[in-house]
Scaffold this active site. Structure first.
Site, short mmCIF file in Angstrom:
data_model
loop_
_atom_site.label_atom_id
_atom_site.label_comp_id
_atom_site.label_asym_id
_atom_site.label_seq_id
_atom_site.Cartn_x
_atom_site.Cartn_y
_atom_site.Cartn_z
N SER A 227 0.84 -1.19 0.00
CA SER A 227 0.00 0.00 0.00
C SER A 227 0.88 1.25 0.00
O SER A 227 1.73 1.40 -0.88
CB SER A 227 -0.96 -0.05 1.19
OG SER A 227 -1.97 0.93 1.08
N ASP A 453 -8.61 -4.52 -6.22
CA ASP A 453 -8.18 -3.75 -5.05
C ASP A 453 -9.01 -2.47 -4.93
O ASP A 453 -9.04 -1.65 -5.84
CB ASP A 453 -6.70 -3.39 -5.19
CG ASP A 453 -6.07 -2.96 -3.88
OD1 ASP A 453 -6.68 -2.15 -3.16
OD2 ASP A 453 -4.95 -3.43 -3.57
N HIS A 483 -7.38 -5.84 -0.75
CA HIS A 483 -6.26 -4.90 -0.78
C HIS A 483 -4.96 -5.69 -0.65
O HIS A 483 -4.60 -6.16 0.42
CB HIS A 483 -6.41 -3.92 0.38
CG HIS A 483 -5.42 -2.80 0.39
ND1 HIS A 483 -5.04 -2.13 -0.76
CD2 HIS A 483 -4.74 -2.22 1.40
CE1 HIS A 483 -4.18 -1.19 -0.45
NE2 HIS A 483 -3.96 -1.22 0.86
#
Length: 514
Positions: A227, A453, A483
């Site tokens: 991320s 995602d 995610h």
């Protein structure tokens, strides 16, 4: 959702209580002539600090591997490397395989910005058992986070009120109230953490990582970024391309986007994830308990949020479930397909007037523990984003953009659009429109994008590959949900990542896993 123009991993916490000055984000620490000569003192990890979210000290891994913690001194201001210092909290578990096959340390950043790596690594430690055969697994609280001079803004009671407020104002009075609350939050950050706010940029954290690399004894930084951790890794590669070892970026932030573009992309991403949740629920053999068709599921959720805007329902006493808290909880559940069952349960309950499960999901997003204490995830998230991002968006600008955001997502559009005012009155100017991640001369970096995602949409992976430059980024696609990709347990993804990190085998560019 704390400033969702960037995204964090789940707020999992564990670490050590340190001096109040470090937790408060004071400048403190005596100047040191050569920080690269310091010795890290590894000890058993004590109880976690409130800023990291509370909980128990990390337990040994199933094979007996134990977690150790240390504090690295780093310059408060990298422009003054011999000035005041701060402490950067580290955690590690030693490699499990033969010493002769050990490659070095593998440094993790799990996202945010604002997530505690000292907390997250033990929580996910078993997932990286294969990588641990040849690496010490290492993570850290980035500066401004947890017990690394963690920034502070509002107190627990103020944060309860802040996250209960109406974050999607419908009229002038609601808009004024929301903007006033954001200004009060930002003012509290400046009052309580003024010394730290200019020094929490991603470039500062990248320089901390290079100091960490030296102290860990590695010639190259071997890195696993997830991320926001992909942005941090990209900035590191830009600053130190010759020092990049084997690196993987998973759940990739688009480094070319402005905050506005990032928020709009997230609106589309969360809407896609909601669409996929609704299709999944209604395509099963048994009846979907929250709607008869995919569109019916989404229509009922929309009506629920409209009802909550008018009249909240009981949540976790004494708090009630507001429209904002419910939207936040739904977004949290869309981060992983494993959470979809909790979303179904939470929606069922909410339709019957019980908001507890959706509120628990919202609390998880905001870093609130069961005892009512908050980690500093929200404060750190805003502080790092606002120090990084140069654009400042006015309420009038947001108002003008609402049609575009609503077209991207009827459910999340307003929520994500109004989040753009988070930095409007910030005390420190932002650094740039977007980060520079160009890294000519770097070793290959494996860039893994997930087509489903919600938080870092799939298109960001290709943008990262292009921005890193020719011969650096190698794209791998996972056709999945949630995610990130590696922790999905998809064998194809894990073989590709493990093959590169353990044996240096770069998969063919354009590899697809499903």
């Amino acid at each position: 959702m704390p400033n969702p123009s960037r995204v964090r991993a789940a707020a999992l916490t564990v670490a050590a209580l340190v001096s109040s000055c470090l937790v408060a984000g004071c400048g403190g620490g005596s100047p040191q002539a050569d920080l690269s000569a310091q010795e890290l003192r590894w000890e058993d990890c004590p109880a976690p600090s409130p800023a990291e979210g509370g909980g128990s000290a990390p337990s040994p891994l199933p094979d007996g591997g134990t977690w150790q913690c240390a504090t690295m001194r780093a310059p408060l201001d990298w422009a003054k490397p011999k000035g005041d210092t701060i402490g950067i909290a580290l955690i590690r578990v030693r490699a499990s395989g033969e010493a002769s096959r050990r490659i070095g340390s593998l440094v993790f950043n799990f996202g945010g910005p604002g997530g505690s790596g000292v907390a997250a690594l033990p929580a996910f430690g078993e997932d990286y058992a294969t990588l641990r055969t040849r690496y010490d697994l290492v993570s850290f609280d980035p500066r401004g986070v947890g017990r690394s001079a963690g920034v502070r803004c509002e107190n627990d009671q103020q944060l309860d009120a802040y996250f209960q407020q109406d974050m999607t104002p419908d009229d002038a009075a609601e808009r004024t109230a929301y903007v006033d609350n954001v200004q009060a939050f930002n003012g509290a950050c400046e009052k309580n953490s003024k010394t730290m706010l200019p020094h929490v940029r991603t470039t500062d954290a990248a320089r901390d990582m290079d100091l960490m690399r030296q102290l860990l004894g590695d010639d190259k930084l071997h890195y696993f970024g997830i991320s926001y951790g992909t942005e941090l890794g990209g900035v590191y590669a830009h600053l130190f391309p010759q020092r990049v070892g084997r690196a993987v970026f998973d759940a990739v932030v688009d480094p070319t986007q402005t905050p506005e573009q990032g928020s709009l992309g997230q609106a589309r991403g969360f809407q896609l994830a909601l669409d996929n949740f609704a299709e999944d629920c209604t395509s099963k053999v048994e009846d979907c308990p929250v709607g008869d068709t995919a569109q019916d599921v989404k229509d009922k959720i929309a009506r629920l949020l409209q009802d909550l805007d008018r009249k909240p329902i009981p949540g976790i006493f004494p708090r009630v479930l507001t429209q904002s808290a419910a939207t936040n909880g739904i977004a949290q559940a869309l981060y992983s397909k494993d959470f979809w069952e909790y979303l179904t349960e939470g929606l069922e309950q909410a339709y019957d007037g019980d908001g507890r499960t959706l509120m628990l999901l919202s609390d998880s997003m905001n870093g609130r523990s069961e005892n009512g204490e908050y980690s500093n995830i929200a404060a750190a998230n805003v502080s790092i984003n606002c120090a990084d991002d140069e654009p400042r968006y006015s309420p009038d600008f947001v108002q003008s953009k609402l049609p575009e955001f609503r077209a991207a997502s009827p459910l999340f559009g307003d929520f994500l659009a109004w989040s753009m005012v988070s930095c409007t009155d910030w005390a420190v100017p932002g650094a740039a429109d977007h980060p520079d991640v160009s890294a000519p001369g770097s070793a290959p970096i494996l860039v893994v994008g997930n087509t489903g995602d919600p938080a870092t949409p799939y298109e960001g992976a290709r943008k990262m590959v292009d921005a890193l430059g020719k011969g650096v980024g190698v794209e791998l696609t996972y056709r999945g949900q949630g995610h990130g990709a590696y922790d999905s347990k998809n064998k194809c993804v894990q073989r590709a990542v493990d093959g590169y990190l353990l044996d240096g085998r770069v998969p063919p560019a354009g590899t697809i896993c499903s």
